[in-house]
Design a protein around this motif. Structure first.
Motif, short mmCIF file in Angstrom:
data_model
loop_
_atom_site.label_atom_id
_atom_site.label_comp_id
_atom_site.label_asym_id
_atom_site.label_seq_id
_atom_site.Cartn_x
_atom_site.Cartn_y
_atom_site.Cartn_z
N LYS A 51 43.06 43.95 50.03
CA LYS A 51 42.82 44.64 52.14
C LYS A 51 41.26 44.57 51.83
N LYS A 52 40.43 44.44 50.62
CA LYS A 52 39.35 44.23 51.21
C LYS A 52 38.60 43.11 50.51
N TYR A 53 38.49 42.42 49.97
CA TYR A 53 38.52 40.79 49.82
C TYR A 53 39.31 39.49 49.98
N PHE A 54 40.22 39.43 49.58
CA PHE A 54 40.65 38.15 49.22
C PHE A 54 41.90 38.07 51.07
N GLY A 55 41.81 38.91 51.35
CA GLY A 55 42.58 39.15 52.51
C GLY A 55 41.69 37.97 53.26
N LYS A 56 40.01 38.03 53.37
CA LYS A 56 39.71 37.89 54.40
C LYS A 56 39.00 36.44 53.69
N LYS A 57 38.41 36.19 52.62
CA LYS A 57 37.95 35.12 51.03
C LYS A 57 38.11 34.61 49.90
N VAL A 58 38.63 33.83 49.70
CA VAL A 58 39.42 34.52 47.84
C VAL A 58 37.92 33.56 47.60
N GLU A 59 37.29 33.98 46.43
CA GLU A 59 36.17 33.04 45.56
C GLU A 59 36.48 33.18 44.37
N ILE A 60 35.76 32.73 43.41
CA ILE A 60 35.71 33.27 42.08
C ILE A 60 35.06 34.50 41.60
N VAL A 61 34.04 34.27 42.18
CA VAL A 61 32.97 35.86 41.69
C VAL A 61 34.27 36.95 41.37
N LYS A 62 34.82 37.37 43.19
CA LYS A 62 35.31 38.48 43.29
C LYS A 62 37.29 37.89 42.44
N ILE A 63 37.48 36.81 42.56
CA ILE A 63 38.74 37.20 41.10
C ILE A 63 37.89 37.52 39.55
N VAL A 64 36.60 37.31 39.43
CA VAL A 64 36.02 37.98 38.26
C VAL A 64 35.94 39.36 38.10
N TRP A 65 35.62 39.40 39.16
CA TRP A 65 35.57 41.23 39.29
C TRP A 65 36.69 42.02 39.78
N PHE A 66 38.28 41.73 39.64
CA PHE A 66 38.27 41.85 40.11
C PHE A 66 39.37 41.77 38.60
N MET A 67 39.22 41.17 38.22
CA MET A 67 40.24 40.40 36.81
C MET A 67 38.93 41.48 35.58
N ALA A 68 37.69 41.83 36.00
CA ALA A 68 36.90 42.71 34.66
C ALA A 68 37.93 43.66 35.29
N SER A 69 37.46 44.18 36.76
CA SER A 69 37.63 45.90 36.77
C SER A 69 38.98 46.45 35.88
N THR A 70 39.87 45.50 36.34
CA THR A 70 41.23 45.38 35.82
C THR A 70 41.59 45.44 34.42
N LEU A 71 40.97 45.04 33.57
CA LEU A 71 40.57 45.45 32.27
C LEU A 71 39.79 46.20 31.92
N GLY A 72 38.56 46.65 32.84
CA GLY A 72 37.75 47.92 32.15
C GLY A 72 38.47 49.06 32.73
N TYR A 73 40.24 49.72 33.74
CA TYR A 73 40.77 50.43 33.56
C TYR A 73 41.99 50.42 32.60
#
Length: 278
Positions: free
Chosen positions: A85-107
């Protein structure tokens, strides 16, 4: 009666399609969790190897890992929806994918530690730091693999959508027009009115501001060249170096307007423009 019937049927059909699509997506994920848990548990210890003489189906480990996979899957799904909703709907980039993975593993980490401690207390076991850390690291590694496999295709589809099939709805008074990104040459502002210019040179007035468009558009394809214009990368026909380190950009679209006939890129924005264009 004749107009409401088809409308209700259409809405009903769309709803059933959405529900069936969502159900199929969740079925695929549950199936992946189950297969993943079976494989991992059969490789966890020697007695769980299918070809061993003392083979025993790892029922306890299988059920507990299924429960853990479901919890991890819920965490990943909720986090993915947020990023979509916040990022991938507009643009998919490596930095945001890394943040998605890192935050998910953090949770997952925040969930794993207290749950593991509580389970040990309930079962009367002792929580040793070494085994807790090793279990957490293995869980994070397996979670990384599982989440990558589950969301790789969806991320790829979102990427394709963001650069090829995406469209924008332009409202101008009582008129509403949909334009795909690939058919837009630029947006420019004149006398406080923003115009959308198509590749064939046709212009459409818009209720947007350039600032609103800049926030909304995919910045892999569109760039705010100056205060007056946003251009599409594929619409650029020629780039020329001019005085004082500036650039002069000409577009393919033929529009009789001085604002976009020759677009000046300041020397301060030259590097950002060339990085974006290349």
């Amino acid at each position: 009666m004749s107009t409401t019937g088809p409308t209700k049927n259409t809405v009903k059909t769309l709803w059933h399609t959405f529900v069936s699509s969502a159900a199929w997506s969740w079925f695929q994920k549950v199936l992946a969790f189950t297969i993943f848990s079976l494989v991992v548990n059969h490789l966890a210890s020697q007695e769980s190897f299918p070809d061993g003489d003392a083979y025993r189906f790892p029922l306890e480990g299988f059920l507990s890992s299924i429960a853990l996979c479901i919890i991890i899957g819920i965490i990943a799904e909720l986090n993915f929806k947020f990023y979509k909703k916040k990022y991938f709907g507009k643009k998919v980039e490596i930095v945001k994918i890394v943040w998605f993975m890192a935050s998910t593993l953090g949770y997952v980490t925040l969930m794993y530690i207290p749950v593991n401690i509580i389970l040990n207390i309930v079962t009367g076991g002792q929580t040793e730091l070494y085994y807790l850390v090793i279990g957490l690291l293995i869980t994070l590694l397996l979670s990384f693999i599982m989440i990558s496999l589950l969301y790789a295709q969806e991320l790829y589809n979102l990427y394709q959508l963001s650069i090829k099939d995406a469209e924008i709805t332009i409202e101008s008074g009582a008129k509403t027009t949909k334009l795909t990104y690939e058919n837009i040459a630029c947006f420019y502002s004149e006398n406080k009115i923003v115009y959308a210019v198509q590749n064939d040179g046709k212009t459409i007035t818009s209720d947007f501001t350039l600032n609103a468009l800049e926030e909304r558009l995919n910045d892999q394809l569109f760039l705010r060249a100056n205060r007056q214009i946003i251009i599409h990368k594929d619409a650029v026909e020629q780039i020329e170096k001019i005085e004082n380190g500036k650039l002069c950009v000409r577009l393919k679209a033929s529009v009789e307007n001085d604002a976009i006939a020759e677009i000046n890129i300041s020397r301060y924005k030259r590097k950002a423009f060339m990085d974006w264009f290349s």
